[in-house]
Motif scaffolding. Structure first.
Motif, PDB file in Angstrom:
ATOM      1  N   SER A   3      -9.937  -4.538   2.020  1.00  0.00           N
ATOM      2  CA  SER A   3      -8.545  -4.388   1.610  1.00  0.00           C
ATOM      3  C   SER A   3      -7.752  -3.611   2.652  1.00  0.00           C
ATOM      4  O   SER A   3      -6.603  -3.930   2.944  1.00  0.00           O
ATOM      5  N   MET A 325      -0.181  -6.321  -2.766  1.00  0.00           N
ATOM      6  CA  MET A 325       0.231  -5.123  -3.502  1.00  0.00           C
ATOM      7  C   MET A 325      -0.257  -5.177  -4.951  1.00  0.00           C
ATOM      8  O   MET A 325      -0.724  -4.170  -5.503  1.00  0.00           O
ATOM      9  N   VAL A 326      -0.146  -6.353  -5.562  1.00  0.00           N
ATOM     10  CA  VAL A 326      -0.602  -6.496  -6.948  1.00  0.00           C
ATOM     11  C   VAL A 326      -2.108  -6.271  -7.057  1.00  0.00           C
ATOM     12  O   VAL A 326      -2.598  -5.606  -7.982  1.00  0.00           O
ATOM     13  N   ALA A 328      -4.207  -4.779  -4.618  1.00  0.00           N
ATOM     14  CA  ALA A 328      -4.762  -3.563  -4.000  1.00  0.00           C
ATOM     15  C   ALA A 328      -3.835  -2.364  -4.085  1.00  0.00           C
ATOM     16  O   ALA A 328      -4.225  -1.256  -3.707  1.00  0.00           O
ATOM     17  N   GLY A 329      -2.610  -2.567  -4.531  1.00  0.00           N
ATOM     18  CA  GLY A 329      -1.691  -1.445  -4.683  1.00  0.00           C
ATOM     19  C   GLY A 329      -1.093  -0.937  -3.384  1.00  0.00           C
ATOM     20  O   GLY A 329      -0.558   0.177  -3.353  1.00  0.00           O
ATOM     21  N   SER A 330      -1.163  -1.711  -2.312  1.00  0.00           N
ATOM     22  CA  SER A 330      -0.640  -1.275  -1.020  1.00  0.00           C
ATOM     23  C   SER A 330       0.840  -1.615  -0.921  1.00  0.00           C
ATOM     24  O   SER A 330       1.226  -2.788  -1.000  1.00  0.00           O
ATOM     25  N   ILE A 331       1.678  -0.595  -0.708  1.00  0.00           N
ATOM     26  CA  ILE A 331       3.118  -0.779  -0.733  1.00  0.00           C
ATOM     27  C   ILE A 331       3.690  -0.979   0.671  1.00  0.00           C
ATOM     28  O   ILE A 331       4.675  -1.700   0.852  1.00  0.00           O
TER      29      ILE A 331
END
Length: 403
Positions: A3, A325-326, A328-331
């Protein structure tokens, strides 16, 4: 770990897209907020040689020759290079009063080789200024002399405004309006923005002028698909970057049929991508080494891919970053990709406001996916190793352009 690697790749791709779009933003902002800079016009009327490369142009060649001859003096020359012609181009050009060089070399097709043959022909009695006009182009009244005087004053290559418009005999379609809008952005808005910022432009193949002392026939002897941009970049690397002179205009029609349009688009796109590979690193290196803003500006300009490709890249990258982002939450990748998309949309909106309101409406917007697919076809062919040879786009009969 995977990721994190994917996030880094997406971030780098997004940063690259931002950088590729920044030049477009600079050009649109320059065109929107700045005024034209003064362009000196010489009081001296230089001697002129007009070169017209012509491959099977019997429909247009006589009218083009007659129109240009009206602006020439007895000290000037008008040379038509009948290049690998299978029609009456040479005969009709001669009857219209042009000098004619007949070139038959099927092993070396292409406009560049034709221009090199013409330059060698006039080398025995060289002019002060050489102008290059395509056989199917209409020049603005007084444009030949105006362009020559501007070139003489600039002491370097000068590019006039080169426009292509839809044939009025062919029913206008959303696709043709999109093509004309894209052409206005590429050949008018973008060089205008750079010119107002004091930056150079590319040579566009027709409506270009050059002092004889800068002419190198060996440079022109090429079958490159984007020979015009190649000439301009080589001159810029030799510290003679072209300048944009919007007051002189040449106009021509888009090919009338879908096959001709596809051939033309494929040649331009593959030629442009080839120059990105061959010249972008050189321009960046030389620009940084010399601290030459003009070279870096040209590097940034050729780094802008075709608009359809740039639009697709923005959509795909933003979708990929949102999915990442959905999951792995990486913005960060999403934020940078969103910035690239906003910059691109701002440039398109500005371009529409400046030069597209008479062409682009809801019907044209609906055709954008098909237009993007048309742009992507030559890119996919190139990725599969299918390189296009230099061929003239097919055309059918068409009227002369209005003066």
């Amino acid at each position: 770990m995977f990721s994190g690697i994917l996030a880094t790749i997406l971030e780098l791709a997004a940063v690259g897209l931002v950088l590729a779009t920044l030049a477009l933003v600079m050009q649109t902002c320059g065109a929107l907020f700045l005024r034209d800079r003064p362009f000196a016009i010489s009081s001296h009327r230089p001697s002129i040689s007009v070169l017209i490369p012509a491959h099977d142009e019997e429909m247009d060649i006589q009218a083009t020759v007659y129109r240009i001859k009206e602006e020439l003096t007895p000290n000037d020359r008008l040379l038509v290079i009948a290049d690998n012609c299978a029609d009456r181009t040479a005969l009709l050009a001669t009857q219209a009063g042009a000098e004619v060089v007949v070139r038959n070399d099927r092993d070396r097709p292409g406009k560049g080789f034709a221009l090199a043959a013409g330059l060698r022909h006039i080398a025995t009695m060289p002019p002060e200024i050489v102008l290059f006009i395509d056989a199917d182009c209409q020049t603005s009244p007084g444009g030949i002399e105006l362009l020559a005087r501007a070139c003489y004053a600039a002491k370097g290559p000068v590019q006039g405004l080169d426009l292509m418009v839809a044939n009025p005999r062919v029913p206008a379609s959303p696709r043709s309006r999109l093509a004309e809008f894209a052409w206005r952005i590429k050949n008018d808005l973008r060089p205008t923005g750079y010119a107002r910022l004091g930056l150079p432009c590319h040579l566009l193949g027709t409506g270009m002028a050059m002092p004889w002392r800068l002419v190198r026939p060996d440079l022109f002897a090429t079958g490159h698909l984007a020979e015009d941009m190649l000439f301009g970049l080589e001159l810029a690397l030799a510290e003679r970057p072209p300048r944009f002179f919007r007051a002189a205009r040449v106009t021509s029609y888009f090919p009338d049929n879908q096959r001709g349009q596809s051939q033309q688009k494929e040649r331009w796109v593959q030629g442009h991508l080839g120059l990105i590979i061959s010249h972008l690193p050189r321009l960046i290196y030389q620009g940084l080494q010399r601290r030459d803003i003009g070279l870096l500006a040209l590097a940034a300009d050729i780094a802008i891919p075709p608009l359809g490709m740039l639009a697709l890249a923005n959509m795909l990258l933003l979708s990929s970053c949102l999915a990442h982002m959905v999951l792995a939450g990486s913005i960060v990748p999403v934020a940078v990709a969103a910035l690239a998309s906003c910059l691109f949309l701002f440039s398109l909106a500005t371009a529409w406001h400046l030069c597209g309101r008479d062409l682009i409406g809801l019907n044209e917007v609906k055709q954008l996916p098909r237009h993007i697919i048309m742009v992507m076809r030559p890119i996919m062919k190139l990725a599969r190793g299918q390189r296009m040879p230099w061929i003239r786009a097919e055309r059918i009969g068409r009227p002369r352009l209005p003066h």
